[in-house]
Enzyme design. Structure first.
Site, PDB file in Angstrom:
ATOM      1  CE  LYS A   1     -10.559  -8.791 -12.748  1.00 46.80           C
ATOM      2  NZ  LYS A   1     -10.393  -8.093 -14.024  1.00 46.80           N
ATOM      3  CG  ASP A   2      -9.890  -9.233  -5.056  1.00 46.93           C
ATOM      4  OD1 ASP A   2      -9.380  -9.559  -6.146  1.00 46.93           O
ATOM      5  OD2 ASP A   2      -9.338  -8.465  -4.250  1.00 46.93           O
TER       6      ASP A   2
ATOM      7  CG  HIS B   1      -2.181  -0.898   0.870  1.00 42.90           C
ATOM      8  ND1 HIS B   1      -3.476  -0.488   1.053  1.00 42.90           N
ATOM      9  CD2 HIS B   1      -2.270  -2.137   0.356  1.00 42.90           C
ATOM     10  CE1 HIS B   1      -4.300  -1.447   0.674  1.00 42.90           C
ATOM     11  NE2 HIS B   1      -3.595  -2.465   0.261  1.00 42.90           N
TER      12      HIS B   1
ATOM     13  CD  GLU C   1       1.363 -34.004   0.872  1.00 41.71           C
ATOM     14  OE1 GLU C   1       1.413 -35.144   0.371  1.00 41.71           O
ATOM     15  OE2 GLU C   1       0.299 -33.457   1.154  1.00 41.71           O
TER      16      GLU C   1
ATOM     17  CB  SER D   1      -1.408  -3.030  -7.283  1.00 40.58           C
ATOM     18  OG  SER D   1      -2.015  -3.357  -6.063  1.00 40.58           O
TER      19      SER D   1
END
Lengths: 180, 422
Positions: free
Chosen positions: B245-246, B217, B289, B221
């Site tokens: 959108k998220d 922040h 894994e 971005s």
């Protein structure tokens, strides 16, 4: 984005409707997800499977009492004498703090089965051993805060609000009971 | 207004009272409400938020599992089976936790890939990127220790193999290994400390995630074009544009997650881990894994114990210096025709290594692993530094708005405001 806030024919802005539906949907979803987590803290199947206890009454002589463990708590099983039964029935229930006739608290007169947990704050009352203090009414005496119980396990004096709890139990033969 | 109170814009008296004294509402409004965010995000930009949600799911399910789990070699396996059979919804909580680990790695791998493709690691976001690598390392440590807890055969032998890696280091190696074990082999003390650390590390991750978000922040971005927003015409307020959108991405993520949990809960696991740990018998074919397979393949590609261990750790550690290895000023691979191909090839190598890591250590997998390993490192150490000098990037767009809205004059209303009701 001039068009996105327009009112629909009904007069309600479309976005208000969408917001409401989305929020409601999310709330239902969160509730549905929260439930398994909360339920997982309740007793599991293996705990519930061990939730009953059988007690053999044969070796308990008249006047004697035994303590058995049931669901992590003590249960008092007392083989009452005729004098103790008479004492319990002599008092009119209306004079008791938690009125209950002795007949309502036993399945067979000489056998009293109560949860050995004081209804005040959960201590285990004294009175199982012959040498214990049994309080003013010959039943049990809770040393934590001084509650006196009679030979029917009823509260007679002291801060406890209710009689000792009678657990669910059944005679599976003349000399055997199953608690729970 | 009384002196010393924060100046709050909120009207609701309760919110205002709190906000004047602890301006969390102002902060949320600034960082997640009006926060100016590039207007051209694609769906790759969902994965940070998804990772955050995934972390919360892992902590919630983990806390509830710990209420029923017994970290003792004599009880661990049985306590997990009890969770599966007797605890109310225990099967659900465990399967969510188990598959949540896999989902977390899927999400974070894509998140990292996004950062590498669009050059999010470049100035001024180097520290943001490095904090991300720290989170990734903590995640790997947490996942490894969590996998040991059920105390199945794979738990035990995975723990044995991975802790033995440290014995490769000269002088201090044996000391470190006995420090990890608390004994002469993987045993009860190991299980106890792994449980303790498995509970601790996620909260460290939360702390580093907080720093990661704070750093984000500050710089803002990155975006698919890799050019900085030049003004309000290039950005949108975070809410409602990117919350929406998220949220959409989140629903898709939940569908995939639920698909695993309800229809293939053990698809990504290994059946041998449902056999209780036996220190006397190693399973014939032990594999980590799936999310560790590429790194495991790098380990096995090197015919030298110390070399393999160093290269394996190096394959992640190299990400720390990536911002300085790639000195090209152009961020997005969209404008780097050569680096783009080199990076997509690197991506293929990553999957090839993942495939080879699951195969037995024999030909042709060994030679394939070696080639892929060589390219994995060459990309960082040779190709990127060289391309920064040699490559001729495509012309960058003038601005985000110009690229998104087309070549003509910008419309007057292009500077989007928070939506208002008509």
């Amino acid at each position: 984005m001039a068009d996105s806030g327009e009112a629909t024919a009904g007069g309600t802005p479309r976005r208000d409707f969408l917001n409401l539906v989305t929020t409601a949907f999310a709330a239902v979803g969160v509730g549905a997800v929260a439930w398994p987590f909360i339920a997982s803290m309740q007793p599991s199947r293996d705990v519930l499977a061990l939730a009953s206890t059988e007690v053999d009454l044969g070796p308990i002589a008249e006047g004697q009492a035994v303590t058995v463990m049931w669901r992590g708590k003590p249960v008092f099983v007392r083989h009452r004498t005729a004098a103790e039964i008479a004492a319990a029935r002599a008092v009119p229930p209306s004079q008791l703090p938690d009125p209950q006739p002795d007949q309502a608290r036993v399945q067979r007169d000489q056998w009293l089965v109560v949860l050995g947990v004081c209804t005040h704050l959960g201590c285990v009352p004294l009175g199982q051993k012959p040498t214990d203090a049994r309080g003013d009414y010959g039943g049990w005496f809770c040393p934590c805060h001084g509650s006196h119980y009679d030979t029917s396990g009823r509260i007679r004096k002291g801060p406890a609000p209710r009689n000792l709890v009678i657990p669910q139990y059944a005679f599976i033969s003349d000399t055997k009971i199953r608690i729970g | 207004m009384a002196i010393g109170l924060h100046e709050s814009d909120f009207k609701n008296p309760v919110v205002r009272w709190i906000d004047q004294r602890l301006p969390v509402f102002t902060m949320m409004q600034k960082e997640y409400g009006t926060f100016p965010t590039p207007r051209n995000f694609n769906y790759f930009w969902n994965f940070g938020a998804l990772a955050m949600v995934n972390l919360m799911i892992m902590i919630a399910t983990g806390v509830f599992l710990a209420m029923h789990y017994a970290p003792h070699t004599a009880h661990a396996f049985d306590s997990v089976e009890r969770i599966m059979r007797d605890v109310n919804y225990g099967w659900l909580i465990r399967y969510v936790h188990m598959n949540g680990a896999s989902m977390f790695f899927i999400v974070v791998f894509i998140h990292i890939w996004r950062g590498m493709y669009y050059g999010s690691y470049k100035a001024p976001r180097e520290l943001l990127w490095m904090l991300g690598v720290v989170i990734f390392l903590l995640m790997m440590a947490t996942a490894f220790m969590g996998y040991v807890l059920p105390w199945g055969q794979m738990s035990f032998w995975g723990a044995t193999v991975i802790t033995n890696l440290f014995s490769a280091f000269p002088l201090v190696g044996e000391w470190i290994v006995s420090l990890l074990w608390g004994g002469f082999s993987v045993d009860n003390p190991t299980l106890n400390r792994f449980f303790s650390l498995h509970y601790l590390l996620p909260f460290l991750i939360v702390g580093v995630v907080f720093l990661h978000v704070v750093a984000l922040h500050i710089t803002g971005s990155n975006n698919p074009l890799g050019i900085e927003p030049k003004g309000p015409q290039d950005t949108l307020p975070f809410h409602p544009y990117y919350t929406a959108k998220d949220s959409f991405g989140l629903v898709i993520y939940f569908i995939v997650f639920a698909g695993f949990v309800f229809f293939a809960p053990n698809y990504l696991g290994h059946p041998d881990n449902y056999i209780p740990a036996n220190p006397l018998v190693t399973p014939a074919h032990i594999v980590p894994e799936w999310y560790f397979l590429p790194f495991y393949a790098i380990l096995r590609a090197v015919p030298n114990k110390l070399g393999g261990v160093l290269l394996m750790f190096g394959s992640v550690a190299i990400l720390f210096v990536l911002p300085w290895l790639d000195s090209s000023p152009v961020r997005s691979m969209r404008f780097r025709p050569m680096a783009r191909i080199a990076f997509l090839l690197w991506t293929v190598c990553f999957f090839v290594l993942m495939y080879c890591g699951a195969k037995p250590p024999e030909e042709p997998y060994v030679i394939i692993s070696r080639i892929a390993t060589a390219y994995y490192f060459a990309y960082f150490l040779v190709i990127l530094p060289l391309l920064a000098r040699l490559e001729r990037p495509l012309p960058l767009p003038e601005s985000i708005a110009r690229a998104v809205l087309g070549g003509g004059p910008l419309p007057a209303g292009a500077a989007a405001k928070p939506m208002e009701k008509a």
